[in-house]
Design a protein around this motif. Structure first.
Motif: not given
Length: 801
Positions: A23-34, A52-64
């Motif tokens: 269904g719908q998309a999520h904001l993904n405030l937790a910034l989870e890869p899946a 400048g560039r931005y991306s989701l980094d799957s090798t660096v996380a705080h708690q997720g």
């Protein structure tokens, strides 16, 4: 294409989260890869300076399992510019009229400047737009570990848009993680974003017409079954044979909706009004909260095949219906251009309204027979053109041009391959492409063709897209060394350990025993196992008591163990991986230079065995360098670098791959995407490098599969998976009208009306080793390959125990 596919597979392997998305998309405030079908930043945007560039980094996380990584280069001749990365799709119904607290965690590396959170809300007053923003920026340490940020801002009760994000003024690298919204001390749950179903669909499905709900619903747009159900029903339609029935699950607290479709509108209609009408009913409903509608404006530049961007949301609440079909209507203003801009100058933009029905807590909502009008005139939405079926003339041409192949021919019967050998001619290198490692028929055909060219047509070396060190051990088996080949095959990984490959190795071993003066060789060209190359150097090519070499190999092994694999965009790399100033590659280059210089001096003195042995040692040192550099590159750059290195390693085998260490004719067994002569403007495959170097001396053979199953790899044991049915317009839609197994020459294709489909870019099955949601990607067969081998049916390979 392939580079994006590899990126997706890596994120899937790292995420290890449920892959079902509904269904719908999520904001993904937790910034989870899946999240959002592995498009974690689907609803995020940015304003970045050049470079400048931005991306989701799957090798660096705080708690997720991930974080938002922002890289900003130093400003050139001016103060650092403000940069923002964030989302404007906050849940307005939950924050209007509230004092909202935003919190997040931030991390820096090599940072210079200020950074913090920013938020804004915009209302409409009699005096015009009233945007109000709040920012909290601080000077952060250069290398700050995770630190909590907080920002509070009031949102007017009349706000119609809201934004939050990370704002910076500086350079370096900064990570954002675990964003949260709180109202009155209570954290807001991250509910799905209304009317975003279309963003999760393939572009071709977004504008598919189904306003009377006679066609199947798009699977990826169905609601989460834990929240709601949505299906076609035929019990009592208002129009035609079917209608949409949707119902929210009892006891489910979150908002739920069902996707109705997306209607395209033109910028030339800007300033007009779209009227949506139809029929609906509400059965079993109780209470005052009835169903409603949500319409999300989507935008896309240039053409609808590009990704849609979400924009404003409109909620419409017609009088709730009863248990009988009731006509409803609501209006949407068409505003595709920004105030003050020239609408005629923006006609390259496209717009669409994504429509959903919002479901009440009780009862079932039925919807049927939607119609549209613009400023009172009937409007018939148009979907994307539907590819036609192959014509009789095209089918007849294909059957005449196809060269049949035998799948179960006797071992010595190569008659059907003779014409293919003529196509290969005197080529020095032949690429044998494949759709997937998991097809029994494809593996069997490739093995048969390899056996024919190696044993009958004077090819000297079979090169696999696998570890050179592991293949060297298998080559010893081919040369008559004792031992079982099964564990040696297992060391190759990625689906090579199959009964089909084992049978080929045994046949080549028997051939070598019968022809000891001209044995065939087996070698690997992969770059992604530098640790295996180090081990082979240490244990097979150098003496154990060689302190000069062994001490440096140990240091290299320690360095490689500290590398991220593969790294995200890394400022330390500075887009120059060959430069010593890279803090990780610099020591690797120094150690490799010391080894090369020392070994060259010893070889000149006749140690250990002269110049030929030095050449082998230098090749393995180069493999270490290739693998280390590959690990330091971002996903896109890593793809192109690896392909260039594969070609380099194939050329090395062409110079040294024969049994006596001299020039060799080489077969390269690899993926279609690697052997192809061209892919896209951004991606340069191995085959393109080889074709540029060898010209007509390189021949590329691709493979296509029609239907059936394959053995798919992944996080767990390999499992059988289905081949997705080829959609209309895919090459396979034409290819499957020919024989069960055949090959088709593409090199000198005469352009006629019957063969024109082969000269156009079409969808082609493109899988790899692991299962993927979308098995088809855009390709150009006649530009990529000299011939394509087609197999109508596929079954899973037979994995060795």
């Amino acid at each position: 294409m392939l580079g994006r596919l590899h990126c997706f597979l890596f994120l899937l392997a790292l995420g290890l989260l449920p892959t079902t998305a509904w269904g719908q998309a999520h904001l993904n405030l937790a910034l989870e890869p899946a999240t959002n079908q592995h498009r974690p930043l689907l609803l995020w945007g940015s304003y970045l300076p050049p470079g400048g560039r931005y991306s989701l980094d799957s090798t660096v996380a705080h708690q997720g399992r991930g974080s938002l990584h922002l890289h900003l280069p130093p400003a050139q001749g001016a103060a650092a510019r403000y940069t923002t990365v964030g989302t404007g799709l906050l849940p307005l119904d939950s924050v209007r009229g509230q004092l909202v607290t935003v919190s997040a965690w931030v991390r820096t590396r090599n940072w210079r400047g200020r950074a913090g959170l920013t938020a804004s809300a915009t209302s409409l007053t009699r005096a015009g737009l009233s945007p109000e923003s709040v920012s909290a920026l601080d000077s952060l340490p250069a290398n700050q570990d995770w630190r909590r940020l907080e920002l509070r801002f009031p949102v007017k009760a009349t706000a119609f848009s809201c934004y939050l994000g990370l704002q910076t003024q500086g350079s370096g690298d900064i990570w954002l993680a675990d964003v949260a919204l709180s109202v009155r001390g209570r954290r807001l749950p991250e509910w799905p974003v209304p009317a975003t179903e279309a963003l999760l669909l393939p572009p071709a499905q977004v504008l598919a017409l189904n306003w009377d709900f006679e066609q199947p619903l798009p699977a990826l747009a169905r609601p989460d079954p834990a929240a709601a159900t949505a299906a076609l029903d035929s019990a009592s339609p208002q129009h035609g044979r079917r209608y949409l029935r949707a119902q929210r699950r009892r006891g489910f607290a979150e908002p739920a909706s069902a996707y109705l479709g997306s209607v395209q509108v033109s910028p030339r209609e800007g300033g007009k009004t779209l009227r949506v009408a139809g029929y609906w009913r509400w059965t079993g409903g109780t209470g005052t909260g009835g169903p409603a509608f949500a319409a999300r404006l989507l935008r896309s530049r240039l053409r609808p095949s590009l990704r849609w961007r979400p924009d404003t949301l409109a909620r419409r609440t017609p009088p709730p219906p009863g248990p009988a079909w009731t006509r409803f209507a609501f209006e949407l203003p068409i505003q595709l251009t920004l105030p003050g801009t020239d609408a005629e100058a923006d006609t390259a933009s496209l717009g669409a309204f994504s429509l959903s029905v919002l479901l009440p807590a009780a009862g079932a909502v039925d919807v049927d027979n939607l119609t549209f009008a613009i400023d009172g005139k009937p409007y018939l939405p148009t979907g994307p053109p539907v590819p036609p079926l192959p014509t009789a003339a095209e089918i007849a041409w294909l059957r005449a041009a196809a060269k049949p192949l035998k799948l179960n021919a006797p071992a010595a019967d190569y008659q059907d391959l003779a014409a293919l050998a003529t196509l290969v001619g005197p080529a020095r290198v032949v690429g044998l492409g494949e759709v997937t490692h998991g097809s029994h028929e494809s593996f069997g055909l490739t093995a048969r063709l390899a056996r024919y060219l190696l044993t009958q047509k004077n090819f000297d070396c079979l090169a696999l897209e696998a570890s050179p060190a592991a293949c060297a051990a298998l080559n010893g088996y081919l040369r008559g060394q004792p031992g079982s080949p099964a564990p040696l095959l297992a060391a190759l990984g990625e689906g090579w350990a199959t009964a089909e490959v084992l049978a080929l190795l045994r046949e080549l071993r028997a051939h070598n025993q019968a022809h000891p003066t001209a044995p065939v060789q087996l070698a690997g060209v992969e770059v992604r196992q530098p640790a295996q190359a180090l081990t082979y150097l240490s244990e097979q090519l150098l003496d154990a008591d060689d302190d000069f070499a062994q001490s440096r190999l140990r240091q290299l092994r320690t360095l490689l163990a500290t590398y991220p694999h593969p790294a995200p965009d890394d400022p330390d790399l500075r887009r120059q991986p060959d430069q010593p100033r890279d803090s990780l590659l610099g020591p690797v280059h120094r150690l490799l230079a010391e080894l090369r210089a020392g070994l060259a001096t010893r070889a000149a003195l006749g140690q250990p065995r002269g110049l030929q042995q030095l050449e082998i040692l230098d090749h393995y040192l180069r493999l270490v360098e290739q693998g280390a550099t590959w690990q330091r590159l971002s996903f896109g750059a890593a793809f192109n670098y690896r392909q260039a290195c594969l070609a380099e390693n194939v050329r090395y085998l062409g110079q040294t791959g024969s049994a006596d260490g001299g020039p060799a004719r080489v077969l390269v067994w690899a993926s279609n995407g690697a052997v192809a002569k061209v892919l896209s403007q951004e991606e340069r495959p191995m085959g393109q490098w080889l074709a540029a170097t060898l010209g007509a001396g390189y021949v590329a053979l691709g493979t296509a599969l029609g239907q059936g199953r394959f053995l798919a790899g992944g996080a767990g044991p390999p499992t059988p998976a289905p081949l997705e049915t080829a959609p209309p317009g895919a090459y396979e839609a034409w290819l499957r009208t020919g024989p069960a197994a055949y090959w088709l020459p593409l090199g000198h294709l005469a352009l006629t009306e019957a063969s024109a489909w082969l000269t156009q870019a079409q969808l082609l099955r493109d899988i790899g080793y692991a299962a993927t949601r979308n098995q088809f990607m855009l390709h150009s067969l006649h530009r990529e390959f000299d011939a394509v081998l087609f197999l109508k049916d596929s079954s899973p390979t037979q994995a060795l125990p």
